[in-house]
Motif scaffolding. Sequence first.
Motif, PDB file in Angstrom:
ATOM      1  N   GLU A 934     -42.861 -46.578  68.234  1.00 62.87           N
ATOM      2  CA  GLU A 934     -43.071 -47.596  69.261  1.00 62.87           C
ATOM      3  C   GLU A 934     -43.053 -49.010  68.645  1.00 62.87           C
ATOM      4  OE1 GLU A 934     -44.741 -44.908  68.835  1.00 62.87           O
ATOM      5  OE2 GLU A 934     -45.254 -43.879  70.696  1.00 62.87           O
ATOM      6  N   ILE A 938     -40.586 -52.231  69.428  1.00 64.92           N
ATOM      7  CA  ILE A 938     -41.044 -53.595  69.750  1.00 64.92           C
ATOM      8  C   ILE A 938     -40.508 -54.593  68.739  1.00 64.92           C
ATOM      9  CG2 ILE A 938     -43.071 -55.077  70.008  1.00 64.92           C
ATOM     10  CD1 ILE A 938     -44.624 -52.569  70.876  1.00 64.92           C
ATOM     11  N   GLN A 955     -45.550 -62.948  73.174  1.00 61.92           N
ATOM     12  CA  GLN A 955     -44.821 -62.039  74.059  1.00 61.92           C
ATOM     13  C   GLN A 955     -44.493 -60.723  73.361  1.00 61.92           C
ATOM     14  OE1 GLN A 955     -40.769 -63.278  74.996  1.00 61.92           O
ATOM     15  NE2 GLN A 955     -40.889 -64.852  73.407  1.00 61.92           N
ATOM     16  N   TYR A 956     -44.497 -60.716  72.036  1.00 60.24           N
ATOM     17  CA  TYR A 956     -44.306 -59.473  71.286  1.00 60.24           C
ATOM     18  C   TYR A 956     -45.633 -58.791  71.002  1.00 60.24           C
ATOM     19  CZ  TYR A 956     -39.392 -60.559  70.367  1.00 60.24           C
ATOM     20  OH  TYR A 956     -38.054 -60.813  70.500  1.00 60.24           O
ATOM     21  N   THR A 958     -48.549 -58.870  72.445  1.00 63.33           N
ATOM     22  CA  THR A 958     -49.292 -58.282  73.575  1.00 63.33           C
ATOM     23  C   THR A 958     -48.732 -56.920  73.982  1.00 63.33           C
ATOM     24  OG1 THR A 958     -47.907 -59.628  75.047  1.00 63.33           O
ATOM     25  CG2 THR A 958     -50.120 -60.457  74.548  1.00 63.33           C
ATOM     26  N   GLN A 959     -47.530 -56.613  73.529  1.00 62.47           N
ATOM     27  CA  GLN A 959     -46.986 -55.281  73.825  1.00 62.47           C
ATOM     28  C   GLN A 959     -47.745 -54.190  73.073  1.00 62.47           C
ATOM     29  OE1 GLN A 959     -42.633 -54.930  73.854  1.00 62.47           O
ATOM     30  NE2 GLN A 959     -42.506 -57.188  73.769  1.00 62.47           N
ATOM     31  N   GLY A 962     -50.427 -51.760  74.802  1.00 63.25           N
ATOM     32  CA  GLY A 962     -50.089 -50.475  75.407  1.00 63.25           C
ATOM     33  C   GLY A 962     -50.164 -49.307  74.444  1.00 63.25           C
ATOM     34  N   GLN A 967     -54.950 -51.058  70.612  1.00 62.63           N
ATOM     35  CA  GLN A 967     -55.385 -51.856  71.754  1.00 62.63           C
ATOM     36  C   GLN A 967     -56.639 -52.672  71.453  1.00 62.63           C
ATOM     37  OE1 GLN A 967     -57.020 -50.083  75.536  1.00 62.63           O
ATOM     38  NE2 GLN A 967     -55.075 -50.848  76.357  1.00 62.63           N
ATOM     39  N   THR A 970     -55.929 -55.530  68.837  1.00 66.45           N
ATOM     40  CA  THR A 970     -55.012 -56.535  69.394  1.00 66.45           C
ATOM     41  C   THR A 970     -55.695 -57.356  70.482  1.00 66.45           C
ATOM     42  OG1 THR A 970     -53.156 -55.052  68.956  1.00 66.45           O
ATOM     43  CG2 THR A 970     -52.773 -56.869  70.476  1.00 66.45           C
ATOM     44  N   SER A 992     -48.759 -64.272  78.365  1.00 62.25           N
ATOM     45  CA  SER A 992     -48.304 -62.961  77.884  1.00 62.25           C
ATOM     46  C   SER A 992     -49.289 -61.865  78.273  1.00 62.25           C
ATOM     47  CB  SER A 992     -48.134 -63.006  76.358  1.00 62.25           C
ATOM     48  OG  SER A 992     -47.158 -63.949  75.975  1.00 62.25           O
ATOM     49  N   ASP A 995     -48.889 -61.138  81.963  1.00 57.98           N
ATOM     50  CA  ASP A 995     -47.654 -60.382  82.189  1.00 57.98           C
ATOM     51  C   ASP A 995     -47.869 -58.911  81.878  1.00 57.98           C
ATOM     52  OD1 ASP A 995     -46.394 -62.689  82.943  1.00 57.98           O
ATOM     53  OD2 ASP A 995     -45.408 -63.021  81.002  1.00 57.98           O
ATOM     54  N   TYR A 996     -48.618 -58.612  80.801  1.00 55.05           N
ATOM     55  CA  TYR A 996     -48.890 -57.211  80.475  1.00 55.05           C
ATOM     56  C   TYR A 996     -49.742 -56.551  81.555  1.00 55.05           C
ATOM     57  CZ  TYR A 996     -51.265 -53.220  78.398  1.00 55.05           C
ATOM     58  OH  TYR A 996     -51.795 -51.969  78.173  1.00 55.05           O
TER      59      TYR A 996
END
Length: 1182
Positions: A934, A938, A955-956, A958-959, A962, A967, A970, A992, A995-996
Amino acid sequence: MALTETENGLSGGEEGESDVIVNTCVLGGFSESSETRALLSSLPEVHGAAATSESTTQRFLVIMNRYQEQPHLLDPHLEWMMDILLDFVRSEQSPPSLVHMSFRFLYIICKVRGHKIFLQLLPHEVADVQPVLDLLSRQDPKDSETWETRYMLLLWLSMTCLIPFDLSRLDGNLESDGSKPREPIMDRILEIAKSYLVVSDTPRDAASVLVSKFMTRPDVKQKRLGDFLDWSLTTISQTNVQSMRDIMVLDGALQSLAKLFKHGKRNDLLQYAPTILQCLEKKHLFESSQAMLRKLGVKLIQRLGLTFLKPRLASWRYQRGSRSLAANLSMSQPTTATDAVTPEAETQEQEEDYDIPEEVETVIEYLLVGLKDKETIVRWSAAKGIGRVTGRLPKELADDVVESVMDCFSFQETDNAWHGGCLALAELGRRGLLLPSRLPDVVPLIIKSLTYEEKRGACSVGSNVRDAACYVCWSFARAYEPKELEPFVSQIASALLITAVFDRNVNCRRAASAAFQENVGRQGTFPHGIDILTAADYYAVGNLNNCYLNISVYIASFPEYTKAIIDHLVVMKINHWDGVIRELATKALHNMTPQAPDYMATTVLPQLLPVAVGMDLHGRHGAILACAEITHALYKLGCVVSLKNCPSPKCLLRMTLSLVSYYFKVSVILFISVSIRVKGYLMLRHCVSAGWQWLIDDTIKTLYLISSGSLIFLLFLQFAVVSALSALCEEYYQVQPGQADSQMQDVLVSQYIEGLKSPQMLTRCGSALALGCLPQFMIHNKLKQVGLKCVYIFNPEGNFTEARRDAVTAISQVCVKAGVCAQGSPDSVVCSENVAEVYGTLLESINDFTTDSRGDVGAWVREAAMTSLMDVTTLVAASAPDILSPDIVKCLMCCLAQQAAEKIDRYRAHAGKILLCLLHSTEPAIPHIPHKEELLAIFPTTTSLNWNAPSQAFQYITQLLGLPQYQYHTLLGVTVSVGGITESTVHFSSQSLFDYLKGIQSNSAALTQFGDTLLRIFKDNLRNDRVSIPFLKMLNQMLANSCFEIFTTQEKYFQATFCGLIQFPGEVRKKVLSQLLILLCHSFPVLRKTTASEMYEMLLTYDDVVDPEVLDDVMTLLSDTNWLDDLNTVRSQRNQLCDLLGVARPQVVVKVTIKLTFIIASLPYWLYLIITTLFHQQKAVI
């Protein structure tokens, strides 16, 4: 050398990048002609409005200012621009504002092109005299808005005065119709000139131009010259130089006299010259504090001197023949050398026998005093005066003047006198008044001037002297035949090159380069001139490091310059007051050693050694560094160095004890680190070990004595210490290769480990760095003691941040040197038994968030820990990946993810780069990375990510929210960023995050997991201000963006997580009301008032919270009650609210004080509510 740079600066460096730079600064023509014409034509439309007139004027200024350096490009266009503007002036329909604006534009053009050229284009017909005079008479000299109009009218009037007719012919009949007789034009012009000579603004300068042209007319000088000079002398005598108003008046009078004597005829003015000179002597202008008055005094006195002397060209002057560059270059060939062109004896005029007036001696005396003035403009004017007056003197008297000028170069004189003397010699030389017979006396003075420098406090003076000396060399190149300068070529060339590459001032370096270039072109006798100019052109010498370390080495490769350059460094730069220059000089000597190794070993080093033990601190520092650099260079060349007078360790130690100095300690320790490696340095090797080891240890112990403001000094000293210690161990503490002297090993390791416990922070730093620099054989069988004992440096109080940073670095250095072996001894290598302890220490360091008055100082430790973790992990993965457990790798990656989401750009970028480095590493590959597939999705290997930019990083990162294992960490990092104070970081990190969250709104399980993680972070950091305050700010934004709207119908979940936010129905809402009513009786009045205000807004927003029948009463109580009153008064109002809302009145109980330093009265009520609800569940009442 501003004058020479203007003329010759563009000729240096004719190839490559220099051409590009020059061409971009050269304009090909007046490209804005059409726009300028449109601007001028639009004046009738724009002059009335302030905004439009100002914008038009500013645009015109921008256009004209582009041609300040090349004003001649305007010449073809001046006439039509002037015609357009003068048409507006002459038109009777033009309003005053348009006339003034036209004159303002004329002034701008005149300022750029210069009034001497611009004057010639002004109309000067007879018909222009009366209108210009009338228009000027109508002006108000006190109007500060229209001074450009008066300035241009005065210049215009000065041109109309040149009409070749008697001015009385323009008067006509002066008596008319019983009215007052009209004043003659001559008198009107003279009165206007006098009135504007005493004003305080720029028209005063134009008035002096008017006087110089008007008073020299044949008709005017017969009738008014004497009267005007009387008026001028009376004005000068009556002024007080202490009054600013009188200074302006004196300025105008002196300007007018100077210009008058410049343009007037000698026969007309000679009779007045002695009287004016006496008046100036009585005025004592040279004692004035105003530089402009002293300059005008010099200008006027030199003009008086020229008036006393007959205008003639001295027949004895030196005359150079051909000045063709091609001819000079051809003369440099030995087969085509020719004699210089000299005047024919039969064509020389015999000198006239006439008496030189006594006043000339006074004039020259004043000019010589002017050469020593403290202001450059005065010295420059005096130098030109010396040149002009000397050109009219007989040969014997002129030689006396030259002798007096040379007296300025006494070392008893100030830098002002040296500068004035150089300017005067340059003027005499370029006018041919400095005969070749004087060159043997003058050239040594110029050579000294090229290196002139005097220390003054924390700086030095003399750059202007060196610049002027370059000007002298430039003028000599144009003035003399090559054969006249041939005996001095070696001295001048070497001195100019030394200045061009070693001068501290960039202007002097460029001036010397320009002068050298001029001599190469004009003389053609400078050795290797073209080759050197290619490397040391005007632009190349702009970089000081490049000059010292590269250009100088290239020049020293030519035998003609080698010893001169080396000697200059040894004599002048090794003991320079600027430490940077001293260090560059020593590095330059290192680079030049291959050019002359024998000279360095047999001459230079013996010269330096006495200086190394001298009394001058700067000399000691430079000499010891130079010894180290030269010795190192000789060692690399394979030369044997045998120095009988080498400073012994005892001598060095004695000097160290006598003077605590950063510069000296650095130089001595660097000398140690270099010298102990030199095999031929036999005299040192038998006795250095103990003494130099003591010096290194003493330096580490006394690092704290260095001033806290000398951070850069401290870093250099630490670097020198670890370099010297490493070299000393390698050279002396091995019994055999790879085996340490056990006694010294035990002593050093124990000593530096003990230093880690020192109460002095810098001593701890030095000890940690010392442990980290020890060679591998010194830490063999000491790994547990050396590497892991650094944990002593960590303490719960959070002090010694810099020491913890250096200890973390030392741990990784020790581990890397020790190596990795899975089944090895824990005291020798990193193995399965101690790897967890190593990682435990480093992972603990990566969570160091210590703060003090300097801010987040723990970031230094975190940065060092991240670097150390990468080094150790890469090493272990390459040698024994099996000992890397999944838990270790998980903790490592999670901590890096947290740091990559933090708010400080620099450390976020550092963490992000290390995270990607470990993730993408294939040789070796890092095992057990959680969610590796994963993560690669990313962050693919082709990702080009700027971690410093919040707009890209978050923006990277915060991915990772998931990914379950990432989690918590982060989100912890993102929390600090979203709740921070930096606008850009807050904006992009929150965007960001939202958006998540919007992406998982439909996933109840993912949102539930996120909420659990959020609550866990809050509980874990309840008393941690660094996290709790940003957490509350972030939660505020999340609720405002409806990130949890899905749970507004799920009472049970939100009761367990957020404990009763008012928008949720059921039991949660009752608890909210209960807590809010408690807060209405809080001990802080501001908090009570804030709670009431928030409740009022809450009831307006949610109309289903209160029964409509009592809503009005509740709203009235909340709004009308003064919640800042004393607590007993407020409690009764609060109890009424309880009854209306159906909530039990709170009972007073023993309070358990919970210090939540992050609660401030300005936060919204629900932020307090989360905290109070949590503690309410724990039976605590706020």
